[in-house]
Design an enzyme around this catalytic site. Sequence first.
Site, mmCIF file in Angstrom:
data_model
loop_
_atom_site.group_PDB
_atom_site.id
_atom_site.type_symbol
_atom_site.label_atom_id
_atom_site.label_comp_id
_atom_site.label_asym_id
_atom_site.label_seq_id
_atom_site.Cartn_x
_atom_site.Cartn_y
_atom_site.Cartn_z
ATOM 1 N N LYS A 210 -51.870 21.063 -59.985
ATOM 2 C CA LYS A 210 -50.616 20.367 -59.651
ATOM 3 C C LYS A 210 -50.785 18.895 -59.264
ATOM 4 C CE LYS A 210 -47.863 22.512 -60.550
ATOM 5 N NZ LYS A 210 -47.653 22.856 -61.999
ATOM 6 N N ALA A 211 -51.904 18.323 -59.629
ATOM 7 C CA ALA A 211 -52.112 16.914 -59.292
ATOM 8 C C ALA A 211 -51.663 15.971 -60.399
ATOM 9 C CB ALA A 211 -53.586 16.673 -58.970
ATOM 10 N N THR B 230 -50.988 17.750 -66.542
ATOM 11 C CA THR B 230 -50.226 17.749 -67.773
ATOM 12 C C THR B 230 -49.859 16.327 -68.175
ATOM 13 O OG1 THR B 230 -49.277 19.789 -66.921
ATOM 14 C CG2 THR B 230 -48.248 18.860 -68.889
ATOM 15 N N HIS C 145 -59.634 23.141 -63.845
ATOM 16 C CA HIS C 145 -59.367 22.999 -62.410
ATOM 17 C C HIS C 145 -60.617 23.319 -61.588
ATOM 18 C CE1 HIS C 145 -55.215 22.304 -63.172
ATOM 19 N NE2 HIS C 145 -54.920 23.525 -63.524
ATOM 20 N N ARG D 213 -53.923 14.016 -56.061
ATOM 21 C CA ARG D 213 -52.559 13.785 -55.577
ATOM 22 C C ARG D 213 -52.533 14.016 -54.080
ATOM 23 N NH1 ARG D 213 -47.258 17.097 -57.928
ATOM 24 N NH2 ARG D 213 -45.692 15.685 -57.069
ATOM 25 N N SER E 195 -45.977 21.309 -54.565
ATOM 26 C CA SER E 195 -45.939 21.591 -55.994
ATOM 27 C C SER E 195 -46.680 22.896 -56.311
ATOM 28 C CB SER E 195 -46.565 20.423 -56.758
ATOM 29 O OG SER E 195 -46.441 20.617 -58.147
ATOM 30 N N VAL F 20 -43.979 9.209 -71.759
ATOM 31 C CA VAL F 20 -44.507 10.108 -70.723
ATOM 32 C C VAL F 20 -43.690 10.072 -69.435
ATOM 33 C CG1 VAL F 20 -46.831 9.878 -71.669
ATOM 34 C CG2 VAL F 20 -46.180 8.485 -69.703
ATOM 35 N N GLN F 21 -42.544 9.407 -69.473
ATOM 36 C CA GLN F 21 -41.706 9.434 -68.275
ATOM 37 C C GLN F 21 -41.222 10.853 -67.999
ATOM 38 O OE1 GLN F 21 -38.680 6.480 -68.631
ATOM 39 N NE2 GLN F 21 -40.153 4.852 -68.161
ATOM 40 N N ASP G 260 -38.471 12.390 -67.201
ATOM 41 C CA ASP G 260 -37.292 12.952 -67.873
ATOM 42 C C ASP G 260 -37.569 13.259 -69.335
ATOM 43 O OD1 ASP G 260 -35.899 12.830 -65.538
ATOM 44 O OD2 ASP G 260 -35.066 10.831 -65.954
ATOM 45 N N MET H 63 -40.559 13.960 -70.607
ATOM 46 C CA MET H 63 -41.462 15.114 -70.682
ATOM 47 C C MET H 63 -40.722 16.404 -70.365
ATOM 48 S SD MET H 63 -45.161 13.785 -69.251
ATOM 49 C CE MET H 63 -45.890 15.429 -69.303
ATOM 50 N N LYS I 167 -39.967 18.249 -60.047
ATOM 51 C CA LYS I 167 -39.346 17.057 -59.454
ATOM 52 C C LYS I 167 -40.014 15.789 -59.950
ATOM 53 C CE LYS I 167 -36.423 18.350 -55.895
ATOM 54 N NZ LYS I 167 -36.571 18.547 -54.449
HETATM 55 P P1 A3P Z 1 -43.814 18.675 -59.011
HETATM 56 O O1 A3P Z 1 -43.956 20.146 -58.892
HETATM 57 O O2 A3P Z 1 -43.964 17.965 -57.710
HETATM 58 O O3 A3P Z 1 -42.586 18.258 -59.743
HETATM 59 P P2 A3P Z 1 -49.971 19.765 -63.194
HETATM 60 O O4 A3P Z 1 -49.692 19.253 -64.542
HETATM 61 O O5 A3P Z 1 -51.300 19.373 -62.655
HETATM 62 O O6 A3P Z 1 -49.713 21.231 -63.114
HETATM 63 O O7 A3P Z 1 -48.958 19.029 -62.191
HETATM 64 C C1 A3P Z 1 -47.586 19.292 -62.269
HETATM 65 C C2 A3P Z 1 -46.862 18.310 -61.391
HETATM 66 O O8 A3P Z 1 -46.873 17.024 -62.041
HETATM 67 C C3 A3P Z 1 -45.408 18.682 -61.189
HETATM 68 O O9 A3P Z 1 -45.066 18.155 -59.907
HETATM 69 C C4 A3P Z 1 -44.768 17.918 -62.324
HETATM 70 O O10 A3P Z 1 -43.384 17.713 -62.168
HETATM 71 C C5 A3P Z 1 -45.538 16.608 -62.227
HETATM 72 N N1 A3P Z 1 -45.415 15.796 -63.437
HETATM 73 C C6 A3P Z 1 -45.691 16.148 -64.707
HETATM 74 N N2 A3P Z 1 -45.385 15.150 -65.551
HETATM 75 C C7 A3P Z 1 -44.910 14.130 -64.793
HETATM 76 C C8 A3P Z 1 -44.414 12.821 -65.079
HETATM 77 N N3 A3P Z 1 -44.337 12.362 -66.312
HETATM 78 N N4 A3P Z 1 -44.005 12.070 -64.032
HETATM 79 C C9 A3P Z 1 -44.063 12.520 -62.771
HETATM 80 N N5 A3P Z 1 -44.510 13.746 -62.449
HETATM 81 C C10 A3P Z 1 -44.937 14.547 -63.441
#
Ligand code: A3P
Length: 299
Positions: free
Chosen positions: A49-50, A53, A107, A129, A137, A233-234, A236, A238, A262
Amino acid sequence: NMMKKDLPSREVLFDFHGVPMIHSFSANWEKIQNFQARPDDILIATYPKAGTTWVSYILDLLYFGKTSPERQTSIPLYERVPFLEITISSTDSAERLTTSPRLIKTHLPVQLVPKSFWEQNCKMIYVARNAKDNMVSYFHMDRMTLFHPDPGDWSSYFKRFLEGNSMLLFGSWYDHVNSWWKKKQTHDKIHYMFYEDMIEVKLIYHILFLEKLCCFLGLSSSLEERKQITGGVQFDNMKKNNMVNYSTLQVMDFKVSQFMRKGKVGDWKNHFTVAQNEEFDENYKQKMKNSTLQFRYEV
Ligand code: A3P
């Protein structure tokens, strides 16, 4: 693909070489350990979750966005950038990856990375993160990912995160970010990045961030390309893009929470109570007292 009726049940954590693990991620350990890296493989490593993706998508666009646009519309990101612990080890998908470089995500804490990646001197990108947002997250991810251990309620999750040792899948956030950081000091093939830097709203910073990344990768890209990638890659964009938003995976319940949830710095403020925040800060000081890592909690 897993059928709805075969939905997985929640797995149980066990100690695996000192790291809390589940069966799904360790069942093919032999294969993971013996993974044969190629010198141009790029490993994307994170605590879950850092921003895995996000950076995976950026790398995929940097390397293949121009040369194979059909890749962007026909292959889900989790196949373009396969997950070492599951996809690669259970399907030999890395062998089928004909691209160069191969982009691979993991991971694993630094001490469990297969030795071939070090022997081949592969480039590695680590994303960290801030712990508060990372925790929030991860909590939602554990809720919606049906085979992950049951996260319980927020306050018990919060406690387990702070305890650090052996309570969450892939272990302690504190150990993870610190041991990769330490490794980076003596190993110049690790590029250590921060989610908070990627999210900088000002375009100019984002472009600079991409510039640094390209520099590490030895890639040249025009300002135009970097602007285009920045747009694609913004959050919204994605979130809408079914090839990167995980909506094609059956093991996640999007009614519980979204994968692209979020995408903010500071959502922890909507989860932490004042008391929890104080407890966290106190505990953090102790846990991080020997670390030079600095995180931002808002941007
Ligand atoms: P949140 O749960 O806080 O929204 P991972 O890919 O390591 O699993 O991390 C997922 C987290 O990255 C999620 O956080 C996801 O929304 C956020 N994320 C993915 N793409 C993003 C982007 N383009 N801009 C901001 N945050 C993004």
